[in-house]
Structure formats: C-alpha cells, structure tokens
Write a protein that holds these residues in place. Sequence first.
Motif, PDB file in Angstrom:
ATOM      1  N   THR A  66     -31.074  -8.640  13.584  1.00  0.00           N
ATOM      2  CA  THR A  66     -30.413  -7.519  13.973  1.00  0.00           C
ATOM      3  C   THR A  66     -29.534  -7.962  15.142  1.00  0.00           C
ATOM      4  OG1 THR A  66     -32.402  -7.218  15.087  1.00  0.00           O
ATOM      5  CG2 THR A  66     -32.140  -6.034  13.264  1.00  0.00           C
ATOM      6  N   PHE A  67     -29.803  -8.958  15.935  1.00  0.00           N
ATOM      7  CA  PHE A  67     -29.097  -9.327  17.035  1.00  0.00           C
ATOM      8  C   PHE A  67     -27.784  -9.557  16.785  1.00  0.00           C
ATOM      9  CE2 PHE A  67     -30.471 -13.612  15.867  1.00  0.00           C
ATOM     10  CZ  PHE A  67     -29.492 -14.125  16.365  1.00  0.00           C
ATOM     11  N   THR A 106     -26.082  -8.251  13.875  1.00  0.00           N
ATOM     12  CA  THR A 106     -25.409  -7.060  13.205  1.00  0.00           C
ATOM     13  C   THR A 106     -25.240  -6.146  14.532  1.00  0.00           C
ATOM     14  OG1 THR A 106     -27.583  -6.127  12.838  1.00  0.00           O
ATOM     15  CG2 THR A 106     -26.358  -7.192  11.202  1.00  0.00           C
ATOM     16  N   ARG A 107     -25.709  -6.231  15.745  1.00  0.00           N
ATOM     17  CA  ARG A 107     -25.430  -5.359  16.985  1.00  0.00           C
ATOM     18  C   ARG A 107     -23.924  -5.318  17.294  1.00  0.00           C
ATOM     19  NH1 ARG A 107     -28.638  -6.502  21.869  1.00  0.00           N
ATOM     20  NH2 ARG A 107     -27.321  -4.517  22.626  1.00  0.00           N
ATOM     21  N   TYR A 108     -23.392  -6.580  17.085  1.00  0.00           N
ATOM     22  CA  TYR A 108     -21.995  -7.139  17.548  1.00  0.00           C
ATOM     23  C   TYR A 108     -20.974  -6.741  16.310  1.00  0.00           C
ATOM     24  CZ  TYR A 108     -24.838  -9.554  21.104  1.00  0.00           C
ATOM     25  OH  TYR A 108     -25.637  -9.758  22.050  1.00  0.00           O
ATOM     26  N   ARG A 109     -21.309  -5.827  15.494  1.00  0.00           N
ATOM     27  CA  ARG A 109     -20.224  -5.395  14.455  1.00  0.00           C
ATOM     28  C   ARG A 109     -19.153  -4.718  15.156  1.00  0.00           C
ATOM     29  NH1 ARG A 109     -21.561  -5.555   9.168  1.00  0.00           N
ATOM     30  NH2 ARG A 109     -23.643  -5.157   9.730  1.00  0.00           N
ATOM     31  N   LEU A 167     -17.991  -0.358  13.327  1.00  0.00           N
ATOM     32  CA  LEU A 167     -19.511   0.198  12.932  1.00  0.00           C
ATOM     33  C   LEU A 167     -19.638   1.006  11.948  1.00  0.00           C
ATOM     34  CD1 LEU A 167     -20.018   1.372  16.893  1.00  0.00           C
ATOM     35  CD2 LEU A 167     -20.576  -0.779  15.670  1.00  0.00           C
ATOM     36  N   ASP A 188     -22.191  -2.295   6.114  1.00  0.00           N
ATOM     37  CA  ASP A 188     -23.619  -2.230   6.428  1.00  0.00           C
ATOM     38  C   ASP A 188     -24.397  -1.458   5.615  1.00  0.00           C
ATOM     39  OD1 ASP A 188     -25.675  -2.008   8.310  1.00  0.00           O
ATOM     40  OD2 ASP A 188     -24.897  -0.515   9.436  1.00  0.00           O
ATOM     41  N   TYR A 193     -17.567  -9.527  13.300  1.00  0.00           N
ATOM     42  CA  TYR A 193     -18.695  -9.396  14.641  1.00  0.00           C
ATOM     43  C   TYR A 193     -17.984 -10.234  15.814  1.00  0.00           C
ATOM     44  CZ  TYR A 193     -21.946  -9.240  10.925  1.00  0.00           C
ATOM     45  OH  TYR A 193     -22.679  -8.648   9.642  1.00  0.00           O
ATOM     46  N   THR A 242     -24.644  -7.995  25.983  1.00  0.00           N
ATOM     47  CA  THR A 242     -24.359  -6.426  25.698  1.00  0.00           C
ATOM     48  C   THR A 242     -23.250  -6.519  24.891  1.00  0.00           C
ATOM     49  OG1 THR A 242     -25.244  -5.750  27.963  1.00  0.00           O
ATOM     50  CG2 THR A 242     -23.829  -4.176  26.436  1.00  0.00           C
ATOM     51  N   PRO A 243     -23.258  -5.848  23.627  1.00  0.00           N
ATOM     52  CA  PRO A 243     -22.108  -5.872  22.717  1.00  0.00           C
ATOM     53  C   PRO A 243     -21.069  -5.055  23.389  1.00  0.00           C
ATOM     54  CG  PRO A 243     -24.101  -5.235  21.341  1.00  0.00           C
ATOM     55  CD  PRO A 243     -24.588  -5.282  22.937  1.00  0.00           C
ATOM     56  N   GLU A 284     -20.419  -1.375  23.030  1.00  0.00           N
ATOM     57  CA  GLU A 284     -21.087  -0.389  23.672  1.00  0.00           C
ATOM     58  C   GLU A 284     -20.821  -0.238  25.272  1.00  0.00           C
ATOM     59  OE1 GLU A 284     -25.470  -2.044  23.617  1.00  0.00           O
ATOM     60  OE2 GLU A 284     -25.594  -1.791  21.372  1.00  0.00           O
TER      61      GLU A 284
END
Length: 333
Positions: A108-109, A111-114, A117, A121, A265, A319-320, A323
């Motif tokens: 998941t670390f 895919t957080r940077y997709r 969004l 997925d 990503y 932090t992506p 975000e």
Amino acid sequence: FQMKRDSGYSTVAEQQKQEEKLWDALRISAYVFSTGLLMFTALVNSVSWFMQDITLGNFWQTTWLNFYNFLEGDEWTIFLYGTALVPALAFWGFNGILMVADITGKPTFITRYRIQLGKNDPVDTKKLCQAIYTALGNQFFVSLPMLVPMFHVMKWWGNTFSKELPTFQWFLVELSIFTIIEEILFYYTHRLVHHPVLYKHIHKKHHEWTAPIGVVSIYAHPVEHILSNTLPAMTGPMVMGSHIVSISVWFSLALVTTSISHCGYHLPFLPSPEFHDFHHLKFNQCYGVLGVLDYLHGTDRVFRQTKAFERHKVLLGLTPLSESIPEAPKRAE
C-alpha cells in the motif's frame, strides 16, 4: 515596422519575449542536466569508491575484463548481452515490481502515490496481458533486429569492444549528448505520430491507456516503436561510437526512465512522471521528455496552469504530492 514584419515579429516586444523564452528554456535544460548528472555522479562515485576499497583495485575494469575473457572476446555475443539482455532485465525487473502493485494494490505504501486516483485500482488484467504481449513482441521482433545494423555501425567505429573502459567523466559527457539527441528525436517523432493521419493508424494504440502503467512505455505500434522508442535511444551511441558498457548503461537508464514516466505513481526520490502522465490524460500536451522543447513550442501551456505542474518535481518526503497538493474541488453543477 516593415523590417519587424519581415523578420517574423510584429513588435520588438515579441522578439524580446521569444529571446527570453529561449534563454528560459536553456536555463531549464542546464538545471535538468546539472541536477541529474550531479546525483548520478555522486551515486556512481560512492559505489565505485566502496567497491574499489574492497577489492584494492579497479573494480569495474577488472569486472569488464573478466566478462570479456569469459565470452572469449566474442563481439556479437557481448553486444547482445549489453544491448538486449541487460536492458531487458532492468526493464522487466523494475516493471515486475510495479505490476505487483498494479494487480494487487500491495504494498500500500506504493499505491498511495498513484497519480490518477481511482484509475488502475486494480489494473484490468486483460489489458495488462495485452500490453505485456505487445511489449515483448516489440522487444523481440522490432528492437532485436534493429541491433544488427547497429552492431555493424559500432564495429566500424572500432572502439566499442575495447578492453579498456571509458573514463567515468567521458561517460558523463556521452550521457549528456545521448539525452540531448533523444530529446530532439523523440519530441519531433512523437509530434509527428500525433498528426491525425498517423495517429489513427499508429499512435492511437499507445493512447489506449489514458492512465498509463510502466510496461505501457513500449506498448506501441511497431512503426512507432521504431521511430519514437528505439531510434532516439540508438542514435546517440552510434554518433559517438560509444563503448558497449556505456551503451548498456544508457539503454538500461532509458528503459527504466521511460517506465517511471509511464508508471502512474509519483514515488519518493524518483524523477517526476507528472509531465508524461498529463500527456496521456490530455493527448495534446507535453510531447517531450525533459520539457525544454515543449516550453519552446508552447506545447505545455495547459499543463503549466494545472496542479499537476505544481506536483512536477522530485518528491523528497514521504507524503504523497496528491495529498499535499490536491486537485481543486469540483464545483457542484
């Protein structure tokens, strides 16, 4: 004002604006090259120092000579190893990790940077298999045959298979020239296949992926794979008469870099893929790699007005950027 019209500018202000734009583009280019080369130099020097400290000798030169002697100086076999096998391992090794994340959503670390969004997925496995088959087909039936004439060009230069490796400083010079040549050839051939006549029959295949993934970097019509993917990368080494080790490193870097540009990503400490991802999203923006020619030709104007442009930088934290620099909320209709 007749002289101004004849020179192609309606006013002195326009001429000054074009000159300023050119200098800005050159400054951007210098910044990209200097930053990339500085990071690459620091990394390689650190690794080289470490390895030489262990072996008490020239690690890379010794390794190359051992490899050369192991293959008994067979130049064609050495050439295939350097231009086909090593870059292919780099490409599929890197993309193998990405495909696990694309299919499973784990770890998941990552895919957080997709970037886009909610897209891929998870990725459509049927489309993914089609992309893999096409990429393999392009590597085996397009890129591999193109290595035959390249081999003879490199033999003509006479130093491609030298037992003495080029200096690291010379390799950096070559890397800069390779990058410039690739940028020019890729930008203009890429714009060419976006011509309506060619797009419909050739480039549309690549743009089936509006939210790309890494392996899509060589998911293309064979004609496009020749014009935009293979020739721009091959031309620099052929012009410079480069050593096979330099070619191998360059091909591997080129394949991994284009995979990053397509991966979907925006990962920490890697080059930003926002520029080319936006091209897949909008089709008529961001045709190049470095962005210098896009700036000169004005093919990045829309991109520069978006949040994606603000995110187009190397992420130095965890932090992506999706975000910390989110898209503006959509207005209710």
